[in-house]
Every structure is written in C-alpha cells, then in structure tokens.
Design an enzyme around this catalytic site. Sequence first.
Site, PDB file in Angstrom:
ATOM      1  N   LEU A   1      -3.286  -0.573  -1.651  1.00  0.00           N
ATOM      2  CA  LEU A   1      -3.399  -0.690  -0.202  1.00  0.00           C
ATOM      3  C   LEU A   1      -1.997  -0.629   0.389  1.00  0.00           C
ATOM      4  O   LEU A   1      -1.035  -1.079  -0.242  1.00  0.00           O
ATOM      5  CB  LEU A   1      -4.038  -2.031   0.206  1.00  0.00           C
ATOM      6  CG  LEU A   1      -5.522  -2.247  -0.049  1.00  0.00           C
ATOM      7  CD1 LEU A   1      -5.931  -3.645   0.447  1.00  0.00           C
ATOM      8  CD2 LEU A   1      -6.384  -1.192   0.629  1.00  0.00           C
ATOM      9  N   ASP A   2      -1.871  -0.100   1.586  1.00  0.00           N
ATOM     10  CA  ASP A   2      -0.574  -0.088   2.255  1.00  0.00           C
ATOM     11  C   ASP A   2      -0.057  -1.513   2.424  1.00  0.00           C
ATOM     12  O   ASP A   2      -0.831  -2.457   2.622  1.00  0.00           O
ATOM     13  CB  ASP A   2      -0.690   0.563   3.641  1.00  0.00           C
ATOM     14  CG  ASP A   2      -1.045   2.038   3.576  1.00  0.00           C
ATOM     15  OD1 ASP A   2      -0.902   2.641   2.493  1.00  0.00           O
ATOM     16  OD2 ASP A   2      -1.477   2.576   4.614  1.00  0.00           O
ATOM     17  N   ARG A   3       1.243  -1.653   2.380  1.00  0.00           N
ATOM     18  CA  ARG A   3       1.860  -2.987   2.436  1.00  0.00           C
ATOM     19  C   ARG A   3       1.424  -3.833   3.642  1.00  0.00           C
ATOM     20  O   ARG A   3       1.147  -5.026   3.495  1.00  0.00           O
ATOM     21  CB  ARG A   3       3.384  -2.849   2.398  1.00  0.00           C
ATOM     22  CG  ARG A   3       4.102  -4.174   2.281  1.00  0.00           C
ATOM     23  CD  ARG A   3       5.548  -4.016   1.862  1.00  0.00           C
ATOM     24  NE  ARG A   3       6.084  -5.328   1.513  1.00  0.00           N
ATOM     25  CZ  ARG A   3       7.207  -5.522   0.820  1.00  0.00           C
ATOM     26  NH1 ARG A   3       7.902  -4.490   0.396  1.00  0.00           N
ATOM     27  NH2 ARG A   3       7.626  -6.736   0.538  1.00  0.00           N
TER      28      ARG A   3
END
Length: 232
Positions: free
Chosen positions: A67-69
């Site tokens: 997942l994106d940060r």
Amino acid sequence: MSKTFSNKSNLQVLFEDNHIIVVNKRAGDIVQGDKTGDKPLSDVVKSYLKDKYKKPGNVYLGVVHRLDRPTTGIVLFSKTSKALPRLNKLFAEKKAQKTYWALVKNTPPKPQDTLVHWLRKNPKNNKSTAFIKETNNSKKAILHYKILKKLDNYFLLEIELETGRHHQIRCQLASIGCPIKGDLKYGFNRSNPDASISLHARQLEFTHPVKKEPVQIIAPLPNDALWQACNN
C-alpha cells in the site's frame, strides 16, 4: 484460524493462522524497506512473530502486496514459503477482491461509474498521469466506484480495482475532479494533519492458499472524527 487484535509495537493484527498474517497498516508506515531507511512494516511483523512464538534466528515473511505510504488498511503477508507463491498467483490472476474506501470533497460526476484510463508513471516525481487514450509507456487502468455516503463536506466512495497500477485510485479519482482528501500530490488543496491521505484498504476477500477456504478481512477505519463518521 484465529482473529486477533494486537497493539504490540502499535501493530493491529486482523487475522493470523499458520500460513498468513493480515495487519491494519497505519498512515506513514512503509510496507517494505526503501531509500528512507525507515523501519518497514514487514520488519515490525517479523519482530512480532519472533516474540510471540519465541523463534530463534530469522523469521520468514513474504510480502504479497503493498500500500502507498500515506494510506491505511489491509496488508497481507505470507508466513510460509508454501503459501507465498500461491498468494502471488492468486493476486496476479486477480482472484483476490480488494475494496477501498476514499473520502473526496468534490461531487463525483455520477453516483457510481467505471473509470477507464491509461496511466503513465513518472519515476522522477513518483507520480502517475491519466490519459483517456493509450499513449507511450502507459498501462490500462480500470476501477469501479460508488458513493456510499454524503458527509457534511465530503463524499465517502467505495472503490473496487480491476487492475493494480501505480497510484491508480489516487490518479483516476483526481482525473474526474475528485482528488482524495489530503492528497497534495494529486491536487487536494491541503494536507491532513498526520500527512496521511484519506484512502483506506477496507476489505480483502480471497481463497486461503492452503486450506482452500474463503477468507474475508475487514479493516477498522482510522481513529479520526471524519472516518468515524463513516461508521454511523
């Protein structure tokens, strides 16, 4: 199979058995190590498993997806080398159903719709651009959204992905004039206080890689007032 909630190292475990472990990622956590040198979520999970089971030596953990940060929600890891290739195959063949929730300020063009774009990633600024027609180095991106709820100043959208492109949800929603709350990179006008964006990996459904049973995971929403209003 056990459903557990653990707050050790602020780690919220949603599901765990002998082969897999699923956690609810916080905003700001990175799933795998990167150039920042920050401790990744994968290492936190390894430490949790090492402590819980008093394991000597290295702990095996396979990263299945990311997942994106700045996003929150479900991240699935493999605890065994037997399960990892099966999970990788399941994701590659799009047999895992991923559902996301997003908060946007602008009214979507339709109550529900399918968005089809061609996305091109620019590695220099770590950003994707959406095109309505295929262009050089672009990849087709498809998602389905629907409005779940109208809040005072925001809309809660539910999104299902058909493809898994770089920043796909962020880029495609921005392209229809609905950047995600807090997402400065894709056109929202201000950041969230914790530097998150209001995108949450809400649900994951898949067939267990070893037991062949259906698994459904739902990640609790982040603990802030706006997200919690979505529960009411």
